[in-house]
Structures are given as C-alpha cells and as structure tokens.
Design a protein around this motif. Sequence first.
Motif, short mmCIF file in Angstrom:
data_model
loop_
_atom_site.label_atom_id
_atom_site.label_comp_id
_atom_site.label_asym_id
_atom_site.label_seq_id
_atom_site.Cartn_x
_atom_site.Cartn_y
_atom_site.Cartn_z
N LYS A 109 10.35 15.86 -9.31
CA LYS A 109 9.74 17.17 -9.60
C LYS A 109 8.50 17.00 -10.46
O LYS A 109 7.47 17.63 -10.24
N PHE A 110 8.59 16.15 -11.48
CA PHE A 110 7.46 15.91 -12.35
C PHE A 110 6.31 15.28 -11.58
O PHE A 110 5.16 15.70 -11.71
N LEU A 111 6.59 14.30 -10.76
CA LEU A 111 5.57 13.63 -9.96
C LEU A 111 4.89 14.60 -8.99
O LEU A 111 3.66 14.62 -8.87
N ALA A 112 5.69 15.41 -8.32
CA ALA A 112 5.13 16.39 -7.37
C ALA A 112 4.27 17.41 -8.09
O ALA A 112 3.21 17.80 -7.59
N ALA A 113 4.70 17.85 -9.26
CA ALA A 113 3.92 18.83 -10.03
C ALA A 113 2.58 18.24 -10.46
O ALA A 113 1.54 18.90 -10.35
N GLN A 114 2.59 17.01 -10.94
CA GLN A 114 1.35 16.36 -11.35
C GLN A 114 0.41 16.19 -10.16
O GLN A 114 -0.80 16.42 -10.27
N ALA A 115 0.95 15.82 -9.02
CA ALA A 115 0.13 15.66 -7.82
C ALA A 115 -0.46 17.00 -7.38
O ALA A 115 -1.63 17.08 -7.01
N LYS A 116 0.33 18.05 -7.45
CA LYS A 116 -0.15 19.38 -7.05
C LYS A 116 -1.28 19.85 -7.97
O LYS A 116 -2.26 20.43 -7.51
N ILE A 117 -1.16 19.57 -9.25
CA ILE A 117 -2.23 19.94 -10.20
C ILE A 117 -3.53 19.24 -9.81
O ILE A 117 -4.60 19.87 -9.81
N GLU A 130 -4.36 18.16 -6.84
CA GLU A 130 -4.83 18.78 -5.59
C GLU A 130 -5.57 20.08 -5.87
O GLU A 130 -6.61 20.35 -5.27
N LEU A 131 -5.05 20.87 -6.78
CA LEU A 131 -5.69 22.14 -7.12
C LEU A 131 -7.05 21.93 -7.79
O LEU A 131 -7.91 22.81 -7.73
N LYS A 132 -7.24 20.78 -8.38
CA LYS A 132 -8.54 20.42 -8.97
C LYS A 132 -9.52 19.92 -7.91
O LYS A 132 -10.66 19.62 -8.22
N GLY A 133 -9.05 19.79 -6.68
CA GLY A 133 -9.91 19.35 -5.59
C GLY A 133 -9.79 17.89 -5.23
O GLY A 133 -10.55 17.39 -4.41
N HIS A 134 -8.85 17.18 -5.83
CA HIS A 134 -8.65 15.77 -5.54
C HIS A 134 -7.68 15.59 -4.38
O HIS A 134 -6.76 16.38 -4.20
N GLN A 135 -7.90 14.54 -3.60
CA GLN A 135 -6.95 14.19 -2.55
C GLN A 135 -5.87 13.32 -3.20
O GLN A 135 -6.18 12.33 -3.87
N VAL A 136 -4.62 13.69 -3.00
CA VAL A 136 -3.51 12.95 -3.59
C VAL A 136 -2.52 12.56 -2.49
O VAL A 136 -2.15 13.39 -1.67
N ILE A 137 -2.13 11.31 -2.51
CA ILE A 137 -1.09 10.81 -1.62
C ILE A 137 -0.07 10.09 -2.50
O ILE A 137 -0.43 9.16 -3.23
N ILE A 138 1.17 10.51 -2.43
CA ILE A 138 2.22 9.81 -3.15
C ILE A 138 2.81 8.79 -2.18
O ILE A 138 3.26 9.13 -1.09
N VAL A 139 2.77 7.54 -2.59
CA VAL A 139 3.32 6.45 -1.79
C VAL A 139 4.71 6.15 -2.34
O VAL A 139 4.86 5.81 -3.51
#
Length: 48
Positions: free
Chosen positions: A9-17, A19-28
């Motif tokens: 949950k923490f990892l997904a929340a950080q990634a979503k933040i 993404e909202l800043k405009g960055h492309q995020v891929i969790i491997v």
Amino acid sequence: MTQAIDDNKFLAAQAKIEELKGHQVIIVTTNVKHLSLFVDAREWQSFD
C-alpha cells in the motif's frame, strides 16, 4: 503477511503521487496481481 500488504500500500501510494506529478512510474515486482490494481506494475523478469 500483514506487513507485506502494508508495504505494498505504501509503495503504491508513493508511485501514485509521482504519477500525479507527471512522472512515469513502473513498479518492478513479483507481486503484479495486487500492485497493478493501482499503478503500472510489471514482473521483474520482463526487464533484461
């Protein structure tokens, strides 16, 4: 098991933040099933 779920949950929340800043995020990960519900998550074996 609870710790792993909390960590995801923490990892997904950080990634979503990010993404909202405009960055492309891929969790491997090896846990694509759950994380991909929230963000772009891919099996680590797919990256060479």
